[in-house]
Scaffold this active site. Sequence first.
Site, short mmCIF file in Angstrom:
data_model
loop_
_atom_site.label_atom_id
_atom_site.label_comp_id
_atom_site.label_asym_id
_atom_site.label_seq_id
_atom_site.Cartn_x
_atom_site.Cartn_y
_atom_site.Cartn_z
CB THR A 263 23.28 18.51 8.77
OG1 THR A 263 23.77 18.22 7.46
CG2 THR A 263 22.21 17.54 9.17
CG ASP A 264 28.19 22.86 9.73
OD1 ASP A 264 28.63 22.74 8.57
OD2 ASP A 264 28.67 23.66 10.55
CD1 TRP A 265 29.24 19.60 3.27
CD2 TRP A 265 27.71 20.90 4.21
NE1 TRP A 265 28.47 20.14 2.26
CE2 TRP A 265 27.53 20.95 2.81
CE3 TRP A 265 26.84 21.65 5.01
CZ2 TRP A 265 26.53 21.71 2.19
CZ3 TRP A 265 25.85 22.41 4.41
CH2 TRP A 265 25.70 22.43 3.02
#
Length: 737
Positions: A263-265
């Site tokens: 995931t992106d953060w």
Amino acid sequence: MKKQFIAVFILAASLGLPALSQTPVYLDETKPLEERVKDALSRMTLEEKVKMCHAQSKFSSPGVPRLGIPEIWMSDGPHGVREEIQWNSWNVASWTNDSCTAFPALTCLAATWNPDMSALYGKAIGEEARYREKDVLLGPGVNIYRTPLNGRNFEYMGEDPYLASVMVVPYIQGVQKNGVAACVKHYALNNQELWRGHINVELSDRALQEIYLPAFKAAVMQGHVWSIMGSYNKVRGQHACHNELLLQRILKKDWKFDGVVITDWGGAHDTREAALNGLDIEMGSYTNGLTSESAFTYDDYYLAKPYLKMLKEGSVPMSTIDDKASRILKLIFRTAMNSQKPWGSFTSEEHYSVARKVAEEGIVLLQNKALSKKEKALLPLDATKYNKILVVGENATRRLTEGGGSSVLKVKQEISPLDGLRAKLGDKIVYTQGYESGRAMYDHVDVVPASVTDSLRAEAIKQAADADLVIYVGGLNKNHQQDCEAGDRLGYELPFGQNDLIKGLLHVNKKMVMVLLSGNAVEMPWAKDVPSIIQGWYLGSETGNAIANILTGEVNPSGKLPFSFPVKLADNGAHAFGEISYPGDSINQEYKEDILVGYRWHDTKKIPALFPFGHGLSYTTFAYDKATLSSKQMPAEGSLAISLKVKNNGTLGGKEVVQLYVGDEKCSVVRPLKELKKFAKVALNPGEEKLITFTLTPDDLKFYDEASGDWKVESGKFKVYIGASSTDIRTVTDFVY
């Protein structure tokens, strides 16, 4: 001896092995990767498998300590390895040995139109990541340049899917030769920062397949990338980080991706979707991606205890965790447990040389006119003609590696444009700031008092009046609502009062060289009055040296624009259909320009750009011969060769990017006037001529057919355009398919 035997027995027992057995398969690097993964998986508990699927700190995820399987360490870094961050805080760790080499931003790399530069870049940044003991480098980015307002365009590779595809593959291969995984981002359709966490993108299958996915597809199928980062936004109602269409059907089924989806953060939002739809590692949940924190722990992540609970209850299949853990193990074996990987290197002279070469090849000469018929163009500079050269602009001294969000860098060396020019031209150089932009802050903007703006402007104009030459170094910067993560630009014009400043400077001195440093196109109402303009991007550690070498002619510019510069914002396709197309209504957004992105829009709608895609001048001139075809008909299972000679007609050696576009003369669906299909960068000495040959296949002619869900080409006439840009076409021919 007895104690040693007992110790070995205990270790063997902990690994589930008979005493004094051979090396476990998963630790034997001579065994096939799949056998090692299967063996390790068989030894792991369910809890150990789940633990690998989510973060344990800001930039790491767990391994399996009981089995000697190490954790995964990640780093931001599409153009440099980020400084160390504290374990569970976004505060810096304040190390003294983590100052990196800053490489040019990826818009500059794309502007080289040179895959060899991409390979050098990937190798060098991979070596820096390896030296810093990183397993995953979070880059490169290949989201398509849809609007010049996107705050993160500087991290990407332009508006054309073919150019981005060609340039991303060598970068990935260069990084991964170091035993470091590239992580291509942001998959997919993260084409704006405004409302990025929830905006739902609606678009046609054609636009998705023809424009927005090809660079990701090339990264997977040609670059064999080991990891991919999901994007924040929704696509057709489902978040991209656990989107069934993007991850399961396209990425893992159609493209056979065998790596890890990260995931992106803070990009995960639902445990069931994350479990079933192809997400492998969840990072940064319960933060906004950079700043805010919460009381939740890493065990509260969607792919942590909630996922373990679902698995134990049988509400999601065990096959999901085995697939995730297998992919993560494979990533660890390729990186952290790869004993054959090189040691890497850090801030070496070789890396600075790479940064400078990429910068020099990426700088684009947009315009170079003489002030009168009796004079030569201002560039390259003849220093003997000038006693006082006034450098104006905050970007001449500002550290443009600071700010920008997650791409912020702590650098060991950053040569400013002013320092580079002083090194070349000595005490001829005088500097005045001209304008003020405030501090580079995330999600905040300094307000600069009008009195400061007026005072700086007045002083610059005063000094320009008696200068022999003005070099203006301005553009955008890494402030919030400029070229920066988590916010888009508020307008297309230059910020910080620069247009008024430029107008005032030109009023007292017409001899101006404009150096624009930005990751985006900008409006240029003064373009007709500025004799020489270069687009300089964000050039990293060697910024000043590269700019000085170009301006003085030590290096002949050869960069070409990777995206169009519209005359005005309304000329861009994304802005031609009202707010629902950009930025959306805050919930939904429709890509109404469809496949007509960038030059495809300008060409097809007959709306000229100020500076078109592929444009870039040189200090020499190139002549194109007439193109010839190997045949006037392309067979269904064959190919077609197209050849032409290109000659350097000038007195300086230089490099030209020969661009080949193809147009479908008649089709059952809307197609652009022409599309980039091939290009070649060729170095030519004065008077030298070279033969360039391109090969086209039926795949180069196809469009995505929504009815059949497959790629299709229709019989008929196709036109081939070859030239120095998307509009500077030098030779045209055609053939029949």
